[in-house]
Every structure is written in structure tokens, then in C-alpha cells.
Scaffold this active site. Structure first.
Site, short mmCIF file in Angstrom:
data_model
loop_
_atom_site.label_atom_id
_atom_site.label_comp_id
_atom_site.label_asym_id
_atom_site.label_seq_id
_atom_site.Cartn_x
_atom_site.Cartn_y
_atom_site.Cartn_z
CB SER A 96 -3.87 4.02 -6.36
OG SER A 96 -3.30 5.19 -6.91
CG ASP A 221 2.81 2.46 -10.65
OD1 ASP A 221 2.40 3.48 -11.22
OD2 ASP A 221 2.23 1.93 -9.69
CG HIS A 249 -1.08 2.95 -10.87
ND1 HIS A 249 -0.38 2.94 -9.69
CD2 HIS A 249 -2.27 3.57 -10.60
CE1 HIS A 249 -1.09 3.54 -8.75
NE2 HIS A 249 -2.25 3.91 -9.26
#
Length: 271
Positions: A96, A221, A249
Site C-alpha cells: 500500500s 480492492d 486490499h
């Protein structure tokens, strides 16, 4: 074994370093810390892999200065750790926000000490919409939906964010644990990193990446849409894109066994 590395005067970051073998440097996402990789750190050292995980400044056990949350400084912090540990052949694995910082590290530091790159649900090349990049939230939406709520009720915002993280249903104790990781961060580090996520643009960095690159990304996601992965795949020469059909995610836990198997395969390929 945990230790601290000085990344600039009066700022030390915490580094967990376990196992022996091929070194892998994990960079966590917003707003958690290195402990998010617990279910990878349980496994990789048994596979002849040295697992190194950094708490970014402002997060987890690291110092929490009021400044230094732009991608330049965060990438420089990673460089300080790589130099301190004298790594020359590491896999850089960023999740991320950590994936965005990994991309920027490769451009800013010419891939120093890194022989492979793993981008895990990465918030790159851009986290918010731009001209020619219609993916994700608009900058105004991010300010309204994430930054402003942190000022009002950070625990509630993190609960909402955590609720978007996974595509599968996980136990309440697991979700409580994951929420607690975010609460270990400093509030101002959380805010300033969210501002960086809103404002930074790494599209120009992708062509600098010259090492084997694996892009692991969940099809479901809701935080970093799958189009992010496709844009990275297009921009990074020779990269491989590994889709996780059932993951949001948090592919690292939604499809834990597949995620670990693909990560280990990539780390060990060519050895």
C-alpha cells in the site's frame, strides 16, 4: 531480533530482523506498522529467507517526529536502514503506502541494494485521481473522507477504513487486533502520511525500475483499485502481475496461503 536504526539526527526507526538467507525488506501500509506482516514473518524464515520489517517514522515502535512524512524523506529512511544493515541483494516488498515508497525508493536511490521489487496492493503510481489517471478517490474526496475525520475521531476513522480493507469476513478478534495496529501510530504522522498519499505522483518513477518486479494485487480492492496494478504493470518493464481474485486490499490475509506461496516463489526465483 529488533533493533533501532538512526535515519537522521534524533530520529530512530525500529527494524525487526529475523531468519537467515535471502533478505526481504517489508514496508508496511498506512496507518499500521510492521506487525501487519505477522502471517508472513511466521513462514518466511522457515523457507531460508531473512525477513526484515521496518516501522516507518511515526508508526509502531519508531520515533514519532512531527515532520518527515513525504515520500522523499520516507525513501531516505529506507536507504538508511539498507545501508545500516549492509544489504546488497535485497527484495524490497512494499504494501500500500509502503509500495508507493518502494517505487519512489527505486527511482530516488537508483535501486541501491535491491535486486527485486514486490509491490503488494501498492498505492501507486498515484493514490488519487489526476488528469490522465481517473482511478481512486479525488484529492478532495480523500481530504473529506480520510484526513478531516482523523481530526474529529481517529479511532472511528480507522474502524471505517479497516472495514474496507478485506473482501472476506475475518474474526472479530483479528479485526480488533488490526485496528489496534493503527492506533499505535501518531495522529500527526497518520495525517501527514495521508496528505502525502493525496498529493504525491509517482508516474515518472516507474520507468526507473530495472529489477525483476512482481505486482500482487486483489481484484476486489476498494482502497487501491485493481487499475493501479494494471498501470504499474504497464509502466514497469518486464513486471509480472499476479491477481488475487477473492481478495480486497488485504490480499496478504484474504488469500493468505496463495499470497505467501506467490511471494516465496518470487523471492526464490533465480536463486
Amino acid at each position: 531480533m529488533g533493533r533501532y536504526v538512526q535515519v537522521e539526527p534524533n530520529v530512530n526507526v525500529f527494524v525487526e530482523d529475523i531468519g537467515e538467507g535471502k533478505p526481504v525488506v517489508f514496508l508496511h501500509g498506512w496507518p499500521v506498522n510492521y506487525k501487519m506482516f505477522e502471517y508472513q514473518l511466521n513462514v518466511l524464515p522457515n523457507q531460508g529467507i531473512r525477513a526484515i520489517a521496518i516501522d516507518f517514522r511515526g508508526y509502531g515502535k519508531s520515533d514519532k517526529p512531527s515532520t518527515g512524512y513525504n515520500y522523499d524523506r520516507m525513501a531516505d529512511d529506507v536507504r538508511a536502514v539498507i545501508d545500516d544493515l549492509q544489504l546488497t541483494d535485497a527484495v524490497l516488498a512494499g504494501f500500500s503506502m509502503g509500495g508507493a515508497i518502494a517505487v519512489h525508493y527505486m527511482a530516488r536511490h537508483a535501486g541501491h541494494g535491491v535486486s527485486k521489487l514486490a509491490l503488494l496492493s501498492a498505492a501507486a503510481p498515484v493514490f488519487t485521481q489526476r488528469e490522465g489517471y481517473p482511478y481512486g478517490l479525488t484529492p478532495a474526496q480523500l481530504t473529506e473522507q480520510i484526513i478531516e475525520p482523523i481530526f474529529a475521531d481517529r479511532p472511528k476513522l480507522l474502524e471505517t477504513f479497516g472495514g474496507m480493507f478485506f473482501a472476506k469476513q475475518h474474526s472479530q478478534p483479528f479485526m480488533d487486533w488490526f485496528h489496534a495496529l493503527g492506533m499505535e501510530a501518531s495522529s500527526y504522522g497518520t495525517i501527514n502520511s495521508a496528505i502525502a498519499l493525496r498529493d504525491e505522483d509517482l508516474r515518472g518513477d516507474l520507468s526507473s525500475i530495472q529489477v525483476p518486479t512482481a505486482i500482487l494485487h486483489g481484484k476486489k480492492d476498494e482502497i487501491c483499485p485493481f487499475e493501479f496494478a494494471e498501470e504499474m504493470h504497464k509502466g514497469i518493464a518486464g513486471s509480472q502481475l499476479i491477481a488475487f481474485e477473492e481478495s480486497g486490499h488485504g490480499a496478504f490475509y484474504d488469500e493468505l496461503e496463495k499470497f505467501n506461496a506467490e511471494l516465496i516463489r518470487f523471492i526464490k526465483s533465480g536463486l
